[in-house]
Scaffold this motif. Structure first.
Motif, PDB file in Angstrom:
ATOM      1  N   HIS A  41       0.916  -1.388   0.173  1.00 64.14           N
ATOM      2  CA  HIS A  41       0.388  -0.468   0.017  1.00 64.14           C
ATOM      3  C   HIS A  41       1.083   1.310   0.126  1.00 64.14           C
ATOM      4  O   HIS A  41       1.881   0.920   0.999  1.00 64.14           O
ATOM      5  CB  HIS A  41      -0.912  -0.098   1.394  1.00 64.14           C
ATOM      6  CG  HIS A  41      -1.847   1.006   1.083  1.00 64.14           C
ATOM      7  ND1 HIS A  41      -1.699   2.275   1.244  1.00 64.14           N
ATOM      8  CD2 HIS A  41      -3.154   0.987   0.967  1.00 64.14           C
ATOM      9  CE1 HIS A  41      -3.102   2.865   1.084  1.00 64.14           C
ATOM     10  NE2 HIS A  41      -3.929   2.177   0.568  1.00 64.14           N
ATOM     11  N   PRO A  42       0.943   2.402  -0.887  1.00 69.04           N
ATOM     12  CA  PRO A  42       1.595   3.347  -0.894  1.00 69.04           C
ATOM     13  C   PRO A  42       1.716   4.224   0.704  1.00 69.04           C
ATOM     14  O   PRO A  42       2.716   5.478   0.802  1.00 69.04           O
ATOM     15  CB  PRO A  42       1.242   4.512  -1.542  1.00 69.04           C
ATOM     16  CG  PRO A  42      -0.667   3.546  -2.070  1.00 69.04           C
ATOM     17  CD  PRO A  42      -0.738   2.397  -1.879  1.00 69.04           C
ATOM     18  N   ASP A  43       0.189   3.704   1.354  1.00 70.16           N
ATOM     19  CA  ASP A  43       0.478   5.203   2.643  1.00 70.16           C
ATOM     20  C   ASP A  43       1.023   3.391   3.284  1.00 70.16           C
ATOM     21  O   ASP A  43       0.669   2.639   4.035  1.00 70.16           O
ATOM     22  CB  ASP A  43      -0.322   5.561   3.034  1.00 70.16           C
ATOM     23  CG  ASP A  43      -1.333   6.099   4.204  1.00 70.16           C
ATOM     24  OD1 ASP A  43      -0.258   5.660   5.588  1.00 70.16           O
ATOM     25  OD2 ASP A  43      -1.814   6.614   4.531  1.00 70.16           O
ATOM     26  N   GLU A  44       2.486   4.666   4.311  1.00 62.48           N
ATOM     27  CA  GLU A  44       2.660   3.423   5.417  1.00 62.48           C
ATOM     28  C   GLU A  44       2.490   2.991   6.606  1.00 62.48           C
ATOM     29  O   GLU A  44       2.743   2.272   6.846  1.00 62.48           O
ATOM     30  CB  GLU A  44       4.171   4.165   6.039  1.00 62.48           C
ATOM     31  CG  GLU A  44       4.029   6.052   7.119  1.00 62.48           C
ATOM     32  CD  GLU A  44       4.919   6.468   7.219  1.00 62.48           C
ATOM     33  OE1 GLU A  44       6.439   5.926   7.195  1.00 62.48           O
ATOM     34  OE2 GLU A  44       5.203   7.695   7.933  1.00 62.48           O
ATOM     35  N   HIS A  45       1.023   4.092   7.084  1.00 59.78           N
ATOM     36  CA  HIS A  45      -0.186   3.842   8.256  1.00 59.78           C
ATOM     37  C   HIS A  45      -0.561   2.907   8.087  1.00 59.78           C
ATOM     38  O   HIS A  45      -0.765   1.897   8.844  1.00 59.78           O
ATOM     39  CB  HIS A  45      -0.797   4.790   8.599  1.00 59.78           C
ATOM     40  CG  HIS A  45      -0.019   6.129   8.429  1.00 59.78           C
ATOM     41  ND1 HIS A  45       0.456   7.202   7.833  1.00 59.78           N
ATOM     42  CD2 HIS A  45       0.232   6.138   9.677  1.00 59.78           C
ATOM     43  CE1 HIS A  45       0.762   8.384   8.787  1.00 59.78           C
ATOM     44  NE2 HIS A  45       1.352   7.493   9.893  1.00 59.78           N
ATOM     45  N   VAL A  46      -0.822   2.735   6.305  1.00 58.27           N
ATOM     46  CA  VAL A  46      -1.558   1.026   6.188  1.00 58.27           C
ATOM     47  C   VAL A  46      -0.460   0.061   6.793  1.00 58.27           C
ATOM     48  O   VAL A  46      -0.897  -0.973   6.804  1.00 58.27           O
ATOM     49  CB  VAL A  46      -2.521   1.362   4.958  1.00 58.27           C
ATOM     50  CG1 VAL A  46      -2.702   0.053   4.302  1.00 58.27           C
ATOM     51  CG2 VAL A  46      -3.013   2.607   5.251  1.00 58.27           C
ATOM     52  N   ARG A  47       0.710  -0.387   5.656  1.00 63.60           N
ATOM     53  CA  ARG A  47       1.537  -0.988   5.468  1.00 63.60           C
ATOM     54  C   ARG A  47       1.568  -1.764   7.053  1.00 63.60           C
ATOM     55  O   ARG A  47       1.541  -2.763   7.800  1.00 63.60           O
ATOM     56  CB  ARG A  47       2.830  -0.633   5.108  1.00 63.60           C
ATOM     57  CG  ARG A  47       2.382   0.136   3.246  1.00 63.60           C
ATOM     58  CD  ARG A  47       4.391  -0.502   2.439  1.00 63.60           C
ATOM     59  NE  ARG A  47       4.732   0.345   3.304  1.00 63.60           N
ATOM     60  CZ  ARG A  47       4.778   2.112   2.508  1.00 63.60           C
ATOM     61  NH1 ARG A  47       4.130   1.943   2.568  1.00 63.60           N
ATOM     62  NH2 ARG A  47       6.158   2.620   3.199  1.00 63.60           N
TER      63      ARG A  47
END
Length: 396
Positions: free
Chosen positions: A171-177
């Motif tokens: 995922h492009p968002d580090e929070h989701v990763r």
């Protein structure tokens, strides 16, 4: 650590009610508006459950109203912070109702009884709600974190949840990763345990393998903490995973592995120590520890020193710790390992090290009077032991 009021405060709950009412003026939100008055004197977890239940009581049945309301609220920048915690919990409850309904139906069929019982899941629950709920958690997690709500999905259907969560690793968002690795940790602090993960610690390895090289230190630290959790349940598996990573390392891999194996290193696990280059120190001699006194009082410090010499033909890498054997209430001894330093000794080289250990009272440990011991631990092996008497005030 912040207090419950500093995290999920009465004002933040009131603000949540105002935001949701502005998003959907038709909502009465009776329970949510009454919630702040019930918060004083409650713990953080109690607050979260109270606000979650108020949201569920105010919203129409089924997942769709929850989904629509919170997606609309995400257009607001002030829909953020600790108010998100009970929101994600409400999402998880509604999204997993269909799975719970399947379990109720299966149980009723097996017992030849009606599947319709008091407290059963909503009749409007739909199997697709599960996937939509996880999608909504991914949208909400950048506003605070959805790692705790994710546990509800994992407990409801582990394999189904992991199949989706694994896709978040790119995922492009580090929070989701980070949600992918943090939310699936075997022993996530503050969170309920997921028995299937504890029983199958290897099940999350694909997530860790995918994220160990992540560009974000925020994500990599979560990977390390996750593998450290695994090491508590299955040390051999954690060392095996770490070894595979070191065989194909990124520049950040050695640091990640050291952090991931920290519990095993403190415990003196020989395989973990050897993997990091701290093999059994052949040819090492240690003189000490020598204590500055044979008696110390709570509130004071104990100084100790020791000498180490490499008599071997090769240099040795040393992970040097010390162990304080504390007297427990029942008179037995309980060891506590403390990190000291790491050193490399060339053939014939010697070092002298000293340390001061404080017995200042702390909230996480109670001291009892009696004969304690201090022991050196080098590359996981004990070297030398000295005893001393610890006194509490008035016990001299």
């Amino acid at each position: 650590m912040p207090t419950a009021e500093e995290m999920l405060s009465t004002s933040s709950v009131a603000a949540l009610g105002s935001i949701l009412h502005e998003v959907d003026p038709a909502l009465r939100l009776t329970a949510l508006r009454a919630a702040p008055a019930a918060l004083p004197g409650t713990t953080f977890s109690e607050r979260g459950r109270l606000v979650r239940d108020a949201l569920l009581a105010d919203l129409p049945p089924g997942f769709e109203p929850v989904d629509e309301l919170f997606r609309a609220a995400l257009t607001r920048e002030d829909f953020t912070g600790w108010m998100i915690w009970p929101v994600t919990e409400a999402v998880a409850v509604r999204a997993t109702e269909a799975v719970a309904g399947e379990a109720v139906t299966a149980g009723a069929t097996a017992g030849s009884a009606s599947a319709t019982t008091a407290g059963s899941p909503s009749a409007s629950a739909h199997p697709a709600d599960f996937e939509r709920g996880l999608e909504l958690l991914a949208l909400l997690t950048p506003r605070l974190t959805a790692e705790f709500a994710l546990r509800t999905f994992l407990s409801a259907d582990l394999d189904r949840t992991l199949a989706i969560v694994t896709t978040w690793t790119d995922h492009p968002d580090e929070h989701v990763r980070r949600l992918a690795t943090e939310g699936t940790r075997p022993r996530l602090p503050w969170a309920k345990q997921v028995r299937d993960i504890l029983a199958r610690p290897a099940v999350t390895r694909p997530i860790l393998d995918a994220l160990r090289r992540d560009d974000s230190s925020y994500v990599r630290r979560s990977v390390a903490n996750h593998l450290n959790d695994v090491s508590r349940a299955d040390p051999a598996l954690a060392v095996q995973v770490a070894a595979a990573w070191l065989d194909d390392p990124a520049p950040t891999t050695p640091q990640l592995v050291r952090h991931a194996l920290r519990t095993l290193i403190k415990a003196g696990d020989p395989d973990a120590l050897a993997l990091l280059g701290y093999a059994p120190p052949a040819g090492l001699t240690v003189d000490g520890p020598a204590l500055s006194t044979d008696g110390v009082t709570v509130g004071e410090s104990l100084e100790f020193s020791f000498d180490a010499r490499n008599h071997g033909a090769d240099e040795v890498r040393l992970a040097i710790d010390y162990v304080v054997h504390h007297v427990k209430a029942n008179g037995t001894l309980a060891p506590k390992v403390f990190k000291l330093t790491t050193r490399t000794l060339a053939p014939g080289e010697s070092i002298r090290l000293a340390k001061r250990h404080s017995f200042k009272p702390i909230s996480t440990r109670r001291y009892y009077p009696g004969e304690h011991a201090l022991e050196l631990q080098i590359n996981g092996r004990p070297f030398g032991r000295a005893t001393f008497t610890l006194s509490t005030e008035g016990s001299r």
